[in-house]
Design a protein around this motif. Sequence first.
Motif, short mmCIF file in Angstrom:
data_model
loop_
_atom_site.label_atom_id
_atom_site.label_comp_id
_atom_site.label_asym_id
_atom_site.label_seq_id
_atom_site.Cartn_x
_atom_site.Cartn_y
_atom_site.Cartn_z
N ASP A 1 -7.83 -6.05 -3.74
CA ASP A 1 -7.81 -4.67 -3.24
C ASP A 1 -8.64 -4.56 -1.97
O ASP A 1 -8.24 -3.89 -1.01
N ARG A 2 -9.78 -5.21 -1.97
CA ARG A 2 -10.63 -5.16 -0.79
C ARG A 2 -9.94 -5.85 0.38
O ARG A 2 -10.00 -5.38 1.52
N LEU A 3 -9.28 -6.97 0.07
CA LEU A 3 -8.56 -7.68 1.11
C LEU A 3 -7.52 -6.77 1.75
O LEU A 3 -7.43 -6.65 2.97
N ALA A 4 -6.75 -6.10 0.91
CA ALA A 4 -5.74 -5.18 1.42
C ALA A 4 -6.40 -4.05 2.20
O ALA A 4 -5.88 -3.59 3.21
N LEU B 1 -9.28 -4.13 3.91
CA LEU B 1 -9.74 -4.59 5.22
C LEU B 1 -8.57 -4.87 6.15
O LEU B 1 -8.63 -4.61 7.35
N GLY B 2 -7.49 -5.41 5.57
CA GLY B 2 -6.37 -5.79 6.43
C GLY B 2 -5.52 -4.62 6.85
O GLY B 2 -4.97 -4.61 7.94
N ARG B 3 -5.44 -3.61 6.00
CA ARG B 3 -4.38 -2.63 6.20
C ARG B 3 -4.76 -1.17 6.15
O ARG B 3 -3.88 -0.31 6.20
N THR B 4 -6.03 -0.82 5.98
CA THR B 4 -6.35 0.61 5.90
C THR B 4 -7.36 1.05 6.96
O THR B 4 -8.04 0.24 7.57
N SER B 5 -7.45 2.35 7.13
CA SER B 5 -8.31 2.95 8.16
C SER B 5 -9.77 2.89 7.75
O SER B 5 -10.11 2.61 6.60
N ALA B 6 -10.62 3.16 8.72
CA ALA B 6 -12.05 3.16 8.47
C ALA B 6 -12.40 4.15 7.36
O ALA B 6 -13.15 3.82 6.44
N GLN B 7 -11.85 5.34 7.42
CA GLN B 7 -12.10 6.34 6.38
C GLN B 7 -11.77 5.80 5.01
O GLN B 7 -12.54 5.94 4.06
N ALA B 8 -10.60 5.20 4.88
CA ALA B 8 -10.16 4.70 3.58
C ALA B 8 -11.12 3.64 3.06
O ALA B 8 -11.43 3.60 1.86
N LEU C 1 0.84 -1.20 0.00
CA LEU C 1 0.00 0.00 0.00
C LEU C 1 0.87 1.25 0.00
O LEU C 1 2.08 1.17 0.20
N HIS C 2 0.22 2.37 -0.19
CA HIS C 2 0.98 3.62 -0.29
C HIS C 2 1.81 3.92 0.95
O HIS C 2 2.87 4.53 0.87
N ASP C 3 1.31 3.51 2.10
CA ASP C 3 2.03 3.82 3.33
C ASP C 3 3.13 2.79 3.61
O ASP C 3 3.74 2.81 4.67
N GLY C 4 3.34 1.88 2.68
CA GLY C 4 4.42 0.92 2.84
C GLY C 4 3.99 -0.39 3.48
O GLY C 4 4.77 -1.34 3.52
#
Lengths: 245, 245
Positions: free
Chosen positions: B138-141, B143-150, A64-67
Amino acid sequence: MRVRSFADRIGEFLSLTVSEQNALAGLEGRARSLRRGAVLLRENDRTADLFVLSSGMMMSYVLLHDGSRQILRFLFPGDLAGAGALAYATSPESVVALADSVVCLFDRAQVAAVMARHPRLALAMTAIDQAERAAMTDRLAGLGRTSAQARIAAVLLDIRDRMRRSGEEVERGFALPLTQEEIGDASGLTAVHVNRMLRQLEETGLIARTGGRVVLSDEARLARTANYVDRLSRVDLSWLAPIPA
Amino acid sequence: MRVRSFADRIGEFLSLTVSEQNALAGLEGRARSLRRGAVLLRENDRTADLFVLSSGMMMSYVLLHDGSRQILRFLFPGDLAGAGALAYATSPESVVALADSVVCLFDRAQVAAVMARHPRLALAMTAIDQAERAAMTDRLAGLGRTSAQARIAAVLLDIRDRMRRSGEEVERGFALPLTQEEIGDASGLTAVHVNRMLRQLEETGLIARTGGRVVLSDEARLARTANYVDRLSRVDLSWLAPIPA
DNA sequence: CGACGCGTTGACCTCGATCAATTAGCGTGG
DNA sequence: CCACGCTAATTGATCGAGGTCAACGCGTCG
């Protein structure tokens, strides 16, 4: 070291005609060896090849963008990968070797030719793809809706089943070929928290650890807490069987 | 109301021969209408059918043991679903209508027959499947790695792009056809938190809301925070083009 | 009118992240 | 054999994003 061809894999689901076997064997050219850690494919690399892992172990992931990294899939002998080349000019994911590995590469045009000549093989590939898709939806549900413990349990069960399928002896435990950071990147957790959850699984008696080896002591409970299903083992292509020429 | 056939969808990626068009047209029998909320397919139902959504909107999801739901995909006109039938005797996911919808059903044997007779169509289907797979990773990434906003941003962008692709006018905003609970079940969040994040996106100027309508005010920033990529629009089947008979 | 579904908001809590050491294992060079 | 350096595992302390619980407004429909 376990070695499996693509024909072996498809043969698990469908009994192949001689002509089909030959077609699949024809794909198996251009082998390539990779050391542990070697990158076979980098996200956005231009590529027109698919490949089958013949021996070793690999993983695919995206950054991802944040690494941060999300591991998408672990690959075991017999697994097909790089299928993104069928739809894209550049790879949607990276693939690296987790252990010394050997892969067989083949151009998408070859795949297309085989699919055109052997419709049953095309359907079998599609079916295996559907099984992978189902496994991925399980992971999606896991990341979206389950606890840290459950996700770790799911990773352990998945690895174990795929190792077994590829021919390893895992009944009395197996050497986890992953760092805790990798387990974390697969399950959407921090390496630190992975550690704590492994400990917790151990204290609850669901698993046992000695050195790098893991034993799934209470498989039933583990599978229940993980919401785990072995998707590959449920594939049913019997409806296809009547067709062979 | 927008209506799209499967041939329309494949035609977006590949120019079809008359014979191919006829083959696809032959699949389009057995239409079925569904009211908003109607269940087309329930997890573990025995099924041998695939279907194309011709008009309306649907979603697929799985339920976990604790009753929570993970929405896997939103379906728009032209989308193929139920492909799990190609690998399993029972459906791996549930499918319900989010709006009054019409679907075209066809038995997997028919699909197999078309694929056998028209290899390019088989490859096109495979390619579309790969695009869906990429969207799922993309969805997997997410759910696993991004914030609620994202994650919320990603859902909004995804819905918008799929609506546009299916022929809706969305440039000046669109009526979000989802409850906040549904957005939550798609993104692994609580309805309450979805509400807060929508407000936050609004306050930051990324989106604007009036009534049920949403406008993506700052698309660039939205896409960046969401790590969003429109996978379907990047499909490149040009390597397949030379083959037509 | 009342019931119900959905959106909204506030108060509080928990799970997992983050930060920070410390320890264990292992290959390397001396 | 031992010191060194690196990587991974482990553990503790603290923080914060997102969940949970509860209440209320509002529109729709019977």
